[in-house]
Design a protein around this motif. Structure first.
Motif, short mmCIF file in Angstrom:
data_model
loop_
_atom_site.label_atom_id
_atom_site.label_comp_id
_atom_site.label_asym_id
_atom_site.label_seq_id
_atom_site.Cartn_x
_atom_site.Cartn_y
_atom_site.Cartn_z
N ARG A 81 0.05 2.18 11.18
CA ARG A 81 -1.35 1.72 11.12
C ARG A 81 -2.10 2.13 12.37
N ASP A 82 -1.47 1.93 13.53
CA ASP A 82 -2.12 2.27 14.80
C ASP A 82 -2.36 3.76 14.93
N ARG A 83 -1.54 4.55 14.28
CA ARG A 83 -1.69 6.02 14.32
C ARG A 83 -2.65 6.53 13.24
N GLY A 84 -3.16 5.62 12.42
CA GLY A 84 -4.11 6.02 11.39
C GLY A 84 -3.47 6.59 10.14
N ALA A 85 -2.15 6.41 9.99
CA ALA A 85 -1.45 6.97 8.83
C ALA A 85 -1.52 6.07 7.61
N LEU A 86 -1.83 4.81 7.81
CA LEU A 86 -2.00 3.89 6.69
C LEU A 86 -2.93 2.76 7.11
N VAL A 87 -3.41 2.03 6.12
CA VAL A 87 -4.30 0.88 6.35
C VAL A 87 -3.65 -0.33 5.71
N LEU A 88 -3.58 -1.43 6.43
CA LEU A 88 -2.87 -2.60 5.91
C LEU A 88 -3.50 -3.17 4.64
N ASP A 89 -4.78 -2.92 4.44
CA ASP A 89 -5.44 -3.45 3.24
C ASP A 89 -5.41 -2.47 2.07
N GLN A 90 -4.62 -1.42 2.19
CA GLN A 90 -4.42 -0.52 1.05
C GLN A 90 -3.55 -1.20 0.00
N ALA A 91 -3.83 -0.90 -1.25
CA ALA A 91 -3.00 -1.40 -2.34
C ALA A 91 -1.64 -0.71 -2.31
N ILE A 92 -0.60 -1.40 -2.70
CA ILE A 92 0.73 -0.81 -2.68
C ILE A 92 0.82 0.36 -3.64
N THR A 93 0.00 0.38 -4.67
CA THR A 93 0.03 1.48 -5.63
C THR A 93 -0.48 2.79 -5.04
N ALA A 106 -4.44 -6.65 -13.16
CA ALA A 106 -4.94 -5.44 -12.51
C ALA A 106 -4.81 -5.48 -11.00
N GLU A 107 -4.97 -6.67 -10.38
CA GLU A 107 -4.96 -6.76 -8.92
C GLU A 107 -3.53 -6.72 -8.38
N VAL A 108 -3.23 -5.67 -7.62
CA VAL A 108 -1.90 -5.52 -7.06
C VAL A 108 -1.93 -5.89 -5.57
N PRO A 109 -0.79 -6.21 -4.98
CA PRO A 109 -0.79 -6.63 -3.57
C PRO A 109 -1.09 -5.50 -2.61
N THR A 110 -1.59 -5.87 -1.46
CA THR A 110 -1.82 -4.92 -0.37
C THR A 110 -0.62 -4.95 0.57
N LEU A 111 -0.57 -3.99 1.47
CA LEU A 111 0.49 -3.98 2.48
C LEU A 111 0.42 -5.24 3.33
N ARG A 112 -0.76 -5.67 3.70
CA ARG A 112 -0.92 -6.88 4.51
C ARG A 112 -0.32 -8.09 3.80
N GLN A 113 -0.60 -8.22 2.51
CA GLN A 113 -0.07 -9.35 1.76
C GLN A 113 1.45 -9.29 1.64
N LEU A 114 1.99 -8.11 1.46
CA LEU A 114 3.44 -7.96 1.37
C LEU A 114 4.10 -8.28 2.71
N LEU A 115 3.51 -7.82 3.79
CA LEU A 115 4.06 -8.07 5.12
C LEU A 115 4.06 -9.56 5.45
N SER A 116 3.08 -10.30 4.95
CA SER A 116 2.95 -11.72 5.26
C SER A 116 3.54 -12.61 4.15
#
Length: 472
Positions: A81-93, A106-116
């Motif tokens: 995330r800090d390197r700009g390679a991904l965004v925590l609020d991106q959908a896992i799909t 239709a609503e799938v989890p984000t990386l932030r939600q999975l991490l928490s």
């Protein structure tokens, strides 16, 4: 660390030795570490394997740490995330298009939600612990069949290993290399964690063998699972010495002198904040929840404590550090789901109660100077003396706006504050910008509380005077 080694050894023995005698685990090791990650004391019990060459585990005996791996996975995600390679609020799909809900939502989890642990997935112990060797292709096939939806993503805490396996997939895609390769090259190697990896074979030194106890009380050795798509949930094998360094590196980010390393201090602090609250009845804990790959507790008595447990077929692990006390504990056992978190938590609590709690921060020189000036001001109010110049010098404008000086003088008179020329004994508080002290008054004492405004030059923003109740 200011530790009584005799008391510490006795406490560890009382908490851990009976677990061997009572058949909870064949062996265990516990290590107390300081803020630099150096081991203050290590104690081993039982055997690392129930064979002729079995030995008492020590700080350099490797164990599978199971879900303590999740802090490595979360650190890798934030590094990308800090390197700009991904965004925590991106959908896992965006990373795993095969993922879909079995009910068609239709609503799938984000990386932030999975991490928490709030991705809407159900709790999946112990199913997930047997999936580590699953290939990416097999994992994607499982996902394509549909995942049952437990709850609306982002609404409730549910401990999900599947969620961290999904995060591992996102890390690999964003990094352009396999998950294990990224964690090894970008976290383990830069931090010098040479005894840490995802393989149990071919390691230097001793490696503990995990065991399962049957209904008759007989221990059976278990093989290590192979690494694969579920390695991000619990695949790391390491030693108490290495894991202490990992814990201390993260804990240092909560201080004014964070250790350098591949992941910045701000991101390490982010891991150690509550992102999803969890109900708790644990005494002394006022805030409890899941951060990113770590459990977080906060309270006035126990301070800011960070931890994670690990349970796997054949193993149990727990890593725990107390930020104010600047110490931590690592404990491993080689019995299936032995629950080593229980004695480890008791040990940390005991250390805090026996004085390993940090003192309140030292007040700033400006706080002390203004407190002394405020005490003189209170004496002036108590004697009905003029104090316009001193009020102008030390008080922020909001003090007068919040309560006019005339009313403050009335409060001092009503409380019967006794005039004095003696300097007060200042008491530190939770912030270096705040202090309190007591003054004599008719029929008892009053408590004065002061805090500074966030400006330069320093000015008082809060000056409260109230009756001090006698101690019971």
């Amino acid at each position: 660390m200011n530790l009584d080694e005799t008391l510490l050894s006795e406490t560890i023995d009382a908490l851990f030795a009976p677990r061997i005698a009572n058949g909870v685990t064949p062996g265990s090791v516990v290590a107390v570490f300081d803020e630099r990650g150096e081991l203050a004391l290590t104690r081993g019990f039982g055997l690392d394997r129930l064979t002729e060459d079995g030995a008492t585990p020590d700080a350099d005996t490797a164990f599978r740490i199971a879900s303590c791996t999740k802090s490595f996975t979360a650190s890798a995600a934030l590094l990308l995330r800090d390197r700009g390679a991904l965004v925590l609020d991106q959908a896992i799909t965006d990373f795993v298009p095969e993922f879909c809900w079995a009910d068609g939502s239709a609503e799938v989890p984000t990386l932030r939600q999975l991490l928490s642990m709030s991705g809407g997935l159900s709790t999946d112990d112990p199913w997930a612990d047997r999936q580590e060797g699953l290939s990416d292709e097999e994992f994607h096939a499982v996902l394509a069949a549909g995942t049952p939806r437990d709850s609306v993503p982002g609404t409730v805490f549910r401990y999900s290993n599947l969620g961290y396996a999904l995060v591992g997939q996102a890390i690999a895609l964003a990094a352009g290399v396999p998950f294990i390769d990224f964690v090894t090259a970008e976290l383990l190697e830069p931090l010098g964690l040479t005894a840490t990896g995802f393989r149990a074979d071919g390691r230097p030194g001793r490696t503990a063998v995990g065991h399962r106890r049957d209904v008759a009380g007989t221990w059976h050795p278990l093989p290590y699972s192979t690494h694969g798509a579920f390695s991000p949930i619990g695949g790391i094998v390491t030693t108490a010495r290495d894991l202490a360094c990992w814990g201390a590196w993260h804990a240092s980010a909560l201080t004014d002198a964070p250790q350098p390393g591949p992941l910045g201090a701000a991101s390490r602090r982010e891991l150690q904040q509550v992102h999803r609250t969890i109900a708790t009845t644990r005494p002394g804990v006022e805030e409890f929840g899941y951060g990113f790959g770590l459990m977080v507790e906060k309270g006035a008595r126990l301070g800011h404590t960070v931890s994670h447990s690990g349970g796997y077929p054949g193993f149990s692990a727990h890593l725990r550090w107390n930020a104010p006390g600047r110490f931590g504990v690592v404990a491993f056992e080689n019995g299936t789901y032995a629950g080593v978190s229980e004695p480890t938590t008791a040990l940390v609590d005991a250390l805090i109660e026996h004085g390993q709690r940090a003192a309140p921060p030292t007040p700033w020189p400006e706080t002390i100077a203004l407190a002394l000036a405020a005490d003189r001001l209170i004496t002036a109010w108590a004697t009905d003396a003029a104090a316009d110049a001193l009020e102008e010098e030390v008080l922020s404008p909001n003090v007068v706006q919040d309560q006019p000086i005339a009313e403050r003088r009335e409060v001092v008179a009503a409380l019967g504050v006794t005039p004095t020329d003696e300097e007060p004994a200042l008491e530190a508080s939770a912030s270096p910008a705040s202090v309190s002290w007591v003054r004599a008054a008719a029929g008892g004492r009053v408590r004065v509380r002061l805090s500074l405004a966030p400006v330069t030059p320093a000015r008082i923003q809060t000056l409260a005077i109230s009756h001090e109740k006698p101690a019971e």
